[in-house]
Scaffold this motif. Structure first.
Motif, PDB file in Angstrom:
ATOM      1  N   LEU A 201       1.130  -1.106  -0.032  1.00 20.31           N
ATOM      2  CA  LEU A 201      -0.104   0.135   0.186  1.00 20.31           C
ATOM      3  C   LEU A 201       0.944   1.130   0.452  1.00 20.31           C
TER       4      LEU A 201
ATOM      5  N   SER B 122       2.257   1.870  -3.091  1.00 20.45           N
ATOM      6  CA  SER B 122       1.154   1.927  -4.762  1.00 20.45           C
ATOM      7  C   SER B 122       1.714   3.487  -3.944  1.00 20.45           C
ATOM      8  N   LEU B 123       0.625   3.742  -2.887  1.00 22.41           N
ATOM      9  CA  LEU B 123       0.551   5.501  -2.732  1.00 22.41           C
ATOM     10  C   LEU B 123       1.765   6.660  -3.097  1.00 22.41           C
TER      11      LEU B 123
ATOM     12  N   GLY C 128       2.150   6.341  -6.693  1.00 21.59           N
ATOM     13  CA  GLY C 128       0.475   6.789  -7.896  1.00 21.59           C
ATOM     14  C   GLY C 128       0.272   6.712  -8.646  1.00 21.59           C
TER      15      GLY C 128
ATOM     16  N   ALA D 149      -1.004   4.518 -11.942  1.00 18.15           N
ATOM     17  CA  ALA D 149      -2.585   3.600 -12.106  1.00 18.15           C
ATOM     18  C   ALA D 149      -1.502   1.842 -12.074  1.00 18.15           C
TER      19      ALA D 149
ATOM     20  N   TRP E 238      -1.458   1.034  -8.575  1.00 19.00           N
ATOM     21  CA  TRP E 238      -2.555   0.538  -8.430  1.00 19.00           C
ATOM     22  C   TRP E 238      -3.450  -0.698  -8.318  1.00 19.00           C
TER      23      TRP E 238
ATOM     24  N   PHE F  13      -1.480  -3.649  -6.365  1.00 18.30           N
ATOM     25  CA  PHE F  13      -1.880  -3.864  -5.466  1.00 18.30           C
ATOM     26  C   PHE F  13      -3.344  -4.351  -5.296  1.00 18.30           C
ATOM     27  N   ALA F  14      -4.269  -4.253  -6.191  1.00 15.84           N
ATOM     28  CA  ALA F  14      -5.328  -4.626  -6.430  1.00 15.84           C
ATOM     29  C   ALA F  14      -4.676  -6.192  -7.097  1.00 15.84           C
TER      30      ALA F  14
END
Length: 116
Positions: free
Chosen positions: A5, A8-9, A12, A14, A17, A20-21
């Motif tokens: 997380l 990913s932050l 930043g 796509a 993220w 991360f998903a």
């Protein structure tokens, strides 16, 4: 997952993220995923939370013109469409049919066996 997380932050992007998903789907329980989703959606302004939900649920959009026939393409589109999209396009297609085609469709769906 907390490190992922953080990455990913920090990045930043796509892609970050999306990664991360992918990892979250493998590493977290449905309850944990639902909690993260709920917290994130509650933190967003309503307008943005609705936009994010639409993107996450990914409707199929407008059907493409048929490539090699109609039914295979229509079934492919319908398998990816949201329930609201399927209902809207089905009703619009039905309303655009001639009365005899509407009657034939009604006879066809009346003959289908309902599972159960």
């Amino acid at each position: 997952m907390s490190r992922v997380l953080g990455y990913s932050l920090t990045l930043g992007t796509a892609d970050a993220w999306a990664d991360f998903a992918t990892l979250a789907a493998v590493r977290l329980s449905e309850r944990e995923l639902a909690g993260i989703a709920w917290a994130a959606m509650c933190a967003l302004p309503r307008r943005l939370s609705e936009e994010v939900a639409r993107l996450a649920l990914r409707g199929a959009g407008a059907p493409l013109p048929p490539f090699l026939g109609g039914m295979a393409d229509a079934r492919f589109w319908a398998s990816r469409a949201s329930p609201a999209e399927r209902k809207a396009y089905a009703l619009a297609a039905y309303e655009a049919m001639s009365p005899s085609d509407q009657a034939a469709l009604f006879r066809h769906i009346s003959e289908l066996k309902v599972p159960g």
